[in-house]
Design a protein around this motif. Structure first.
Motif, PDB file in Angstrom:
ATOM      1  N   GLU A 154     -34.090   8.503 -43.870  1.00 55.90           N
ATOM      2  CA  GLU A 154     -32.753   7.916 -43.984  1.00 55.90           C
ATOM      3  C   GLU A 154     -31.973   7.934 -42.670  1.00 55.90           C
ATOM      4  O   GLU A 154     -30.825   7.501 -42.617  1.00 55.90           O
ATOM      5  N   GLU A 155     -32.585   8.412 -41.582  1.00 56.11           N
ATOM      6  CA  GLU A 155     -31.871   8.573 -40.322  1.00 56.11           C
ATOM      7  C   GLU A 155     -31.440   7.233 -39.729  1.00 56.11           C
ATOM      8  O   GLU A 155     -32.181   6.256 -39.735  1.00 56.11           O
ATOM      9  N   ARG A 214     -31.666   1.165 -36.077  1.00 55.79           N
ATOM     10  CA  ARG A 214     -32.872   1.307 -36.890  1.00 55.79           C
ATOM     11  C   ARG A 214     -32.960   0.230 -37.966  1.00 55.79           C
ATOM     12  O   ARG A 214     -34.042  -0.066 -38.469  1.00 55.79           O
ATOM     13  N   ALA A 215     -31.853  -0.384 -38.338  1.00 55.02           N
ATOM     14  CA  ALA A 215     -31.845  -1.427 -39.363  1.00 55.02           C
ATOM     15  C   ALA A 215     -32.268  -2.787 -38.810  1.00 55.02           C
ATOM     16  O   ALA A 215     -32.576  -3.693 -39.576  1.00 55.02           O
ATOM     17  N   ALA A 216     -32.290  -2.934 -37.490  1.00 57.71           N
ATOM     18  CA  ALA A 216     -32.598  -4.226 -36.870  1.00 57.71           C
ATOM     19  C   ALA A 216     -34.067  -4.587 -37.032  1.00 57.71           C
ATOM     20  O   ALA A 216     -34.945  -3.733 -36.978  1.00 57.71           O
ATOM     21  N   LYS A 217     -34.326  -5.884 -37.223  1.00 59.36           N
ATOM     22  CA  LYS A 217     -35.688  -6.408 -37.347  1.00 59.36           C
ATOM     23  C   LYS A 217     -35.885  -7.501 -36.308  1.00 59.36           C
ATOM     24  O   LYS A 217     -34.946  -8.169 -35.894  1.00 59.36           O
ATOM     25  N   ASP A 218     -37.129  -7.720 -35.885  1.00 55.79           N
ATOM     26  CA  ASP A 218     -37.421  -8.802 -34.953  1.00 55.79           C
ATOM     27  C   ASP A 218     -37.668 -10.106 -35.717  1.00 55.79           C
ATOM     28  O   ASP A 218     -37.443 -10.180 -36.927  1.00 55.79           O
ATOM     29  N   GLU A 219     -38.150 -11.137 -35.022  1.00 62.71           N
ATOM     30  CA  GLU A 219     -38.350 -12.451 -35.646  1.00 62.71           C
ATOM     31  C   GLU A 219     -39.368 -12.415 -36.785  1.00 62.71           C
ATOM     32  O   GLU A 219     -39.311 -13.205 -37.712  1.00 62.71           O
ATOM     33  N   GLN A 220     -40.323 -11.492 -36.742  1.00 59.41           N
ATOM     34  CA  GLN A 220     -41.340 -11.367 -37.790  1.00 59.41           C
ATOM     35  C   GLN A 220     -40.947 -10.338 -38.854  1.00 59.41           C
ATOM     36  O   GLN A 220     -41.765  -9.902 -39.637  1.00 59.41           O
ATOM     37  N   GLN A 221     -39.676  -9.928 -38.838  1.00 56.20           N
ATOM     38  CA  GLN A 221     -39.135  -8.939 -39.772  1.00 56.20           C
ATOM     39  C   GLN A 221     -39.813  -7.572 -39.645  1.00 56.20           C
ATOM     40  O   GLN A 221     -39.922  -6.829 -40.606  1.00 56.20           O
ATOM     41  N   GLY A 242     -28.760  10.206 -33.478  1.00 58.78           N
ATOM     42  CA  GLY A 242     -29.415  10.033 -34.770  1.00 58.78           C
ATOM     43  C   GLY A 242     -28.634  10.791 -35.841  1.00 58.78           C
ATOM     44  O   GLY A 242     -28.369  11.983 -35.670  1.00 58.78           O
ATOM     45  N   LEU A 243     -28.257  10.114 -36.902  1.00 57.83           N
ATOM     46  CA  LEU A 243     -27.517  10.746 -37.995  1.00 57.83           C
ATOM     47  C   LEU A 243     -28.344  10.685 -39.268  1.00 57.83           C
ATOM     48  O   LEU A 243     -28.915   9.645 -39.593  1.00 57.83           O
ATOM     49  N   ASN A 244     -28.411  11.810 -39.988  1.00 59.25           N
ATOM     50  CA  ASN A 244     -29.107  11.859 -41.255  1.00 59.25           C
ATOM     51  C   ASN A 244     -28.303  12.696 -42.249  1.00 59.25           C
ATOM     52  O   ASN A 244     -27.210  13.160 -41.912  1.00 59.25           O
ATOM     53  N   SER A 245     -28.821  12.902 -43.435  1.00 57.86           N
ATOM     54  CA  SER A 245     -28.068  13.608 -44.476  1.00 57.86           C
ATOM     55  C   SER A 245     -27.780  15.065 -44.131  1.00 57.86           C
ATOM     56  O   SER A 245     -26.879  15.671 -44.686  1.00 57.86           O
ATOM     57  N   LEU A 246     -28.511  15.638 -43.184  1.00 58.32           N
ATOM     58  CA  LEU A 246     -28.295  17.025 -42.775  1.00 58.32           C
ATOM     59  C   LEU A 246     -27.406  17.130 -41.539  1.00 58.32           C
ATOM     60  O   LEU A 246     -27.120  18.219 -41.065  1.00 58.32           O
ATOM     61  N   GLY A 247     -27.006  16.015 -40.960  1.00 56.18           N
ATOM     62  CA  GLY A 247     -26.169  16.012 -39.760  1.00 56.18           C
ATOM     63  C   GLY A 247     -26.771  15.145 -38.676  1.00 56.18           C
ATOM     64  O   GLY A 247     -27.288  14.081 -38.936  1.00 56.18           O
ATOM     65  N   SER A 248     -26.705  15.641 -37.442  1.00 55.74           N
ATOM     66  CA  SER A 248     -27.240  14.874 -36.314  1.00 55.74           C
ATOM     67  C   SER A 248     -28.331  15.637 -35.620  1.00 55.74           C
ATOM     68  O   SER A 248     -28.556  16.779 -35.843  1.00 55.74           O
TER      69      SER A 248
END
Length: 70
Positions: free
Chosen positions: A9-10, A25-32, A64-70
């Protein structure tokens, strides 16, 4: 080359100017596929189409951020 082990989930923020989503981290390239970021600068004279990477300024720092912090 830098590689990091990330939690599922980071979220990743930073790396200077990017024509991308705020959470890199959510970004995708042209081929997804998961986008890979280059740390190399060049000046495209202001002609940056959507998804351009890198833009004028790279900063080799990320948070980097996740459910436990950074």
């Amino acid at each position: 080359m830098h590689q990091a082990q990330l939690r599922t989930e980071e979220r990743i923020y930073g790396l200077g100017k990017r024509a991308s989503t705020l959470n890199l981290r959510a970004a995708k390239d042209e081929q997804q596929q998961i986008k890979i970021y280059r740390m190399w600068n060049y000046d495209a004279a202001g002609m940056y189409p959507p998804g351009s990477d890198p833009m004028y300024l790279c900063i080799p720092v990320y948070l980097g951020l996740n459910s436990l912090g950074s």
